[in-house]
Design a protein around this motif. Structure first.
Motif, PDB file in Angstrom:
ATOM      1  N   GLU A   1      52.591  37.781  75.816  1.00  0.00           N
ATOM      2  CA  GLU A   1      53.219  37.388  74.554  1.00  0.00           C
ATOM      3  C   GLU A   1      52.721  36.012  74.089  1.00  0.00           C
ATOM      4  N   ASP A   2      51.408  35.840  74.152  1.00  0.00           N
ATOM      5  CA  ASP A   2      50.752  34.596  73.721  1.00  0.00           C
ATOM      6  C   ASP A   2      51.108  33.369  74.553  1.00  0.00           C
ATOM      7  N   HIS A   3      51.779  33.579  75.655  1.00  0.00           N
ATOM      8  CA  HIS A   3      52.032  32.459  76.561  1.00  0.00           C
ATOM      9  C   HIS A   3      51.066  32.541  77.736  1.00  0.00           C
TER      10      HIS A   3
ATOM     11  N   ILE B   1      50.272  31.473  81.643  1.00  0.00           N
ATOM     12  CA  ILE B   1      50.917  31.057  82.891  1.00  0.00           C
ATOM     13  C   ILE B   1      49.880  30.910  83.990  1.00  0.00           C
TER      14      ILE B   1
ATOM     15  N   TYR C   1      57.675  34.599  87.424  1.00  0.00           N
ATOM     16  CA  TYR C   1      57.831  35.066  86.039  1.00  0.00           C
ATOM     17  C   TYR C   1      57.937  36.585  85.994  1.00  0.00           C
TER      18      TYR C   1
ATOM     19  N   PHE D   1      59.484  31.694  79.911  1.00  0.00           N
ATOM     20  CA  PHE D   1      58.213  30.990  79.745  1.00  0.00           C
ATOM     21  C   PHE D   1      58.352  29.512  80.108  1.00  0.00           C
TER      22      PHE D   1
ATOM     23  N   ARG E   1      56.450  27.498  83.059  1.00  0.00           N
ATOM     24  CA  ARG E   1      55.710  26.253  82.810  1.00  0.00           C
ATOM     25  C   ARG E   1      56.140  25.146  83.780  1.00  0.00           C
TER      26      ARG E   1
ATOM     27  N   SER F   1      50.930  19.963  74.974  1.00  0.00           N
ATOM     28  CA  SER F   1      52.022  20.903  74.729  1.00  0.00           C
ATOM     29  C   SER F   1      53.204  20.256  74.013  1.00  0.00           C
TER      30      SER F   1
ATOM     31  N   GLU G   1      56.078  21.318  74.312  1.00  0.00           N
ATOM     32  CA  GLU G   1      57.228  21.444  75.218  1.00  0.00           C
ATOM     33  C   GLU G   1      57.494  20.142  75.959  1.00  0.00           C
TER      34      GLU G   1
END
Lengths: 221, 221
Positions: A67-69, A71, A80, B96, B100, B157, B159
């Motif tokens: 989903e465009d992330h 890891i 995850y 997600f 991270r 990022s 985030e």
């Protein structure tokens, strides 16, 4: 609703034991990612390509895209998967069992694997002119230190079953089996580790583990 | 109902950065364990005493005892604390974000710390006769490789906030701050890591981080 499994992309290299872990976990969850192959030796290491470094600034495999992330780090990736696809579970339900499984996985991820992987051996060679023999001795030393502790942890506990924790695969086995593969590659003598050998044999008969082996990969040489 | 906090026992050594992580996490959760001190240098290393090896076959710190269960490996220990005492949370809620934070923690736990800790340096000295200078160079090399990737991960990022992930401490900071401490100890030049420095400064003002520092421990020398 969860995204379909075919939206997963895994950057992998057949021989990397960290990518091997990710492949086992994906197989155990019944997930079929698209593979992208990152050759760790060709062209000075494709993991150092600018494009790949944007995804994974550490320049290591595996990397998972979902989903465009993005890891990185195999254990983060597997945690995850566990959170998004909880069944079959790779961690037990009780907090002490979860801690035990993670401890075993981390004893490998932190204290065996990083001490014998490719980039470390390359650096040993560069600064101490370590011969191939010395590099192999170095690897065997740290595998021995780690496996001795693991054999003790596993053989002394009633929690150990057919697998590291109970009778079904957990994250601990996901980390153990590739490390056993690495040990065999450097001809490390496994005779003193009967519990590890027994678990390895059990896993060898499991399709999720079998399909994740380096030699079963499309990029195998 | 959870057991009272005073039933926690932590085996620690003031200078161990893995024990330091555990101390930060316990402080952030407001937990006050009994400390048992394991001197990693005295008497050939108290972590190799038979009694301690029974608890922790790897012969490393930290080890946590809770309700007669023994948990080794700092990250397994911290995940355990998170599961039993969820507040304040050291992992974000979204999968997600959790991945991270774990990725950052693992980039330190797997790819920086094990390459520069005491047992590795001792072995380097034994087999390659590495001088103190060469050992320090070795440490700086791996800290540099790891920090360069972390600086990129964090600075690129949205985030990243005051801390590694958002504006409150997470497991990522719990791992970063002790590694910054190790870097300072070997006089690693931190000038090229503005994001890491900014987060370190933020954490320095937080009582949970301040109280966990090596020099604030009862066994400090």
């Amino acid at each position: 609703m969860l995204a379909p499994a075919n939206k997963l992309t895994l950057y992998t290299y057949f021989r990397s034991s960290a990518a091997w872990r990710a492949r086992i976990a994906l197989n155990l969850k019944g997930l079929k990612p698209d593979f992208k192959f990152v050759h760790l030796l060709k062209n000075g290491g494709e993991q150092y390509n600018t494009e790949y470094l944007r995804l994974n600034p550490q320049g290591i495999v595996p990397t998972l895209i979902h989903e465009d992330h993005v890891i990185g780090q195999s254990m983060a990736l597997i945690e995850y998967l566990e959170e998004r696809w909880p069944e079959p579970a790779l961690l037990p339900k009780d907090p002490f069992g979860r801690a035990r499984v993670r401890q075993i996985a981390l004893a490998i991820a932190c204290d065996i694997h990083p001490l014998s992987n490719l980039r470390l051996r390359t650096y040993l060679k560069n600064i101490f002119e370590a011969s191939d023999e010395q590099q192999a001795e170095w690897q065997k030393h740290w595998i021995g230190v780690g496996f001795t502790a693991l054999e003790e942890l596993l053989s002394s506990s009633k929690e150990t079953g057919k697998y590291c924790h109970g009778n079904t695969p957990t994250m601990a086995d996901v980390f153990l089996i590739p490390q056993m593969g690495n040990a065999r590659r450097v001809k490390f003598d496994l005779a003193h580790y009967p519990t590890l050998l027994r678990i390895e044999e059990e896993a060898a008969a499991h399709p999720a583990f079998a399909a994740a082996r380096p030699e079963a990969q499309p990029d195998a040489e």
